[in-house]
Design a protein around this motif. Structure first.
Motif, short mmCIF file in Angstrom:
data_model
loop_
_atom_site.label_atom_id
_atom_site.label_comp_id
_atom_site.label_asym_id
_atom_site.label_seq_id
_atom_site.Cartn_x
_atom_site.Cartn_y
_atom_site.Cartn_z
N LEU A 106 -21.85 3.45 18.18
CA LEU A 106 -20.64 3.83 17.76
C LEU A 106 -19.73 2.59 18.20
O LEU A 106 -18.70 1.92 17.16
N LEU A 107 -19.82 1.77 19.13
CA LEU A 107 -18.86 0.75 19.71
C LEU A 107 -19.27 -0.56 18.63
O LEU A 107 -18.28 -1.14 18.44
N LYS A 108 -20.43 -0.68 18.19
CA LYS A 108 -20.77 -1.84 17.23
C LYS A 108 -20.14 -1.23 15.99
O LYS A 108 -19.51 -2.30 15.36
N ALA A 109 -20.10 0.05 15.32
CA ALA A 109 -19.73 0.35 14.14
C ALA A 109 -18.31 0.06 14.12
O ALA A 109 -17.90 -0.22 12.96
N LEU A 110 -17.48 0.18 15.07
CA LEU A 110 -16.04 0.35 15.08
C LEU A 110 -15.59 -0.99 15.97
O LEU A 110 -14.46 -1.21 16.44
N ASP A 111 -16.69 -2.12 15.83
CA ASP A 111 -15.82 -3.42 16.54
C ASP A 111 -15.36 -3.42 17.79
O ASP A 111 -14.43 -4.31 17.78
N LEU A 112 -15.99 -2.61 18.68
CA LEU A 112 -15.50 -2.57 20.08
C LEU A 112 -16.45 -2.97 21.09
O LEU A 112 -16.39 -3.30 22.22
N PHE A 113 -17.87 -3.19 20.60
CA PHE A 113 -18.88 -3.64 21.46
C PHE A 113 -18.92 -4.89 22.39
O PHE A 113 -18.81 -4.83 23.35
N ASP A 114 -18.10 -5.81 21.60
CA ASP A 114 -18.01 -7.17 22.21
C ASP A 114 -16.87 -7.12 23.28
O ASP A 114 -16.72 -7.94 24.52
N ASP A 115 -16.09 -6.03 23.19
CA ASP A 115 -14.74 -5.72 24.27
C ASP A 115 -15.10 -4.72 24.98
O ASP A 115 -13.97 -4.16 25.73
N LYS A 116 -16.16 -4.33 25.09
CA LYS A 116 -16.45 -2.87 26.15
C LYS A 116 -16.15 -2.99 27.43
O LYS A 116 -15.98 -1.87 27.98
N ASP A 117 -15.81 -4.36 27.83
CA ASP A 117 -15.61 -4.19 29.50
C ASP A 117 -14.21 -4.30 29.75
O ASP A 117 -13.70 -4.57 30.97
N LYS A 118 -13.39 -4.45 28.53
CA LYS A 118 -11.92 -4.40 28.80
C LYS A 118 -11.29 -3.10 29.22
O LYS A 118 -11.83 -2.16 28.83
N LYS A 119 -10.37 -3.34 30.23
CA LYS A 119 -9.79 -2.09 30.69
C LYS A 119 -8.99 -1.40 29.48
O LYS A 119 -8.05 -2.12 28.81
N ALA A 120 -8.89 0.07 29.83
CA ALA A 120 -8.13 0.56 28.58
C ALA A 120 -6.73 0.39 28.81
O ALA A 120 -5.86 0.15 27.77
N LEU A 121 -6.16 -0.15 30.09
CA LEU A 121 -4.71 -0.45 30.20
C LEU A 121 -4.51 -1.62 29.30
O LEU A 121 -3.00 -1.82 28.88
#
Length: 274
Positions: free
Chosen positions: A111-126
């Motif tokens: 899901l992270l890859k499908a929605l282009d978030l995998f490379d940013d997965k370690d970013k804080k939600a803040l």
């Protein structure tokens, strides 16, 4: 999922008025209306967060006022009122839900890859942009493949490429039998994605049905628009088209309405500026 003659008021102001609809399992239902028309109130009643003043609201075969914690495990909700742990990363936020629901990390990564978030997965939600947080909330809502999914403007602020990825994800969930209740301002999105739509205006449903059926109802199929290479265009009865075929024609189009133009014709107001 069913709404029957549901009404809700706040301090004497009617938010929704005698609304009725039924959504079969495995369908995508689009609830379309400008801000303040009653979309969020409807979702809040369906998910048991609000009680209606009158009428019946049922999901999962139960009155929405009687939903239990176990029932809520079968529901996914995405809206701007749903919180995240802002000091945790994207991945940490979602891993919490994955473990809670017994979901594999492989599916989470998918899901992270499908929605282009995998490379940013370690970013804080803040530190996330609005669009990135939107995608985080969407994954959080669909991660456990719920029986019912409520999405409030899921592609708002997304570029067309990401919107298409979201659409593919929703279609795949529909194919698994997930029932999806979708609010959106995007009339084109509703036309392409939804099995049925309802146009909402000032707390009332003003039109309802399959998107193409609604469009056909308000389209003039007996006329066409002819555009010429010199920039001019004319509207003529369909049977007269043959009279112009020898001229320098750029395109010929039927007079098909859009959900946007239908809303304006029914209300006299611009959908985007209620």
């Amino acid at each position: 999922m069913r709404f029957k003659n549901v009404t809700k008021s706040f301090s004497g102001r009617i938010a929704i008025h005698h609304i009725s609809f039924a959504i079969p399992k495995g369908q995508i239902f689009g609830f379309l209306g400008p801000s303040g028309s009653g979309k969020t109130t409807t979702i809040n009643i369906l998910t048991g967060q609000l009680a209606q003043d009158s009428g019946e609201a049922t999901i999962l075969g139960k009155d929405t006022r009687e939903l239990t914690a176990d029932d809520l495990l079968n529901i996914g909700i995405m809206s701007d009122t749903i919180g995240v742990y802002e000091r945790l990363s994207i991945y940490q936020n979602l891993l919490f839900f994955a473990k809670f629901h017994g979901i594999s990390t492989d599916y989470l990564d998918h899901l992270l890859k499908a929605l282009d978030l995998f490379d940013d997965k370690d970013k804080k939600a803040l530190d996330l942009s609005t669009g990135m947080k939107q995608r985080l909330l969407l994954i959080q809502a669909v991660l456990h493949t719920p029986k019912l999914l409520f999405l409030d403007e899921p592609t708002s602020g997304m570029d067309p490429t990401l919107s298409q990825e979201v659409h593919r994800l929703l279609v795949s969930l529909k194919e698994k039998g997930v029932t999806i209740f979708l609010t959106t301002h995007d009339m084109q999105e509703a036309t392409e994605l939804c099995d049925e739509i309802a146009l909402l205006y000032k707390g009332k449903i003003i039109e309802q049905g399959a998107p193409q059926d609604v469009i056909d109802k308000y389209s003039d199929k007996d006329k066409v628009v002819i555009r010429f290479q010199n920039g001019k265009s004319i509207t003529v009865p369909k049977e007269e088209t043959v009279n112009y075929l020898e001229q320098h024609i750029l395109s010929i189009h039927t007079m098909e309405a859009s959900l946007f133009s239908i809303f304006i014709s029914l209300t006299g107001e611009n959908f985007e500026h209620d």
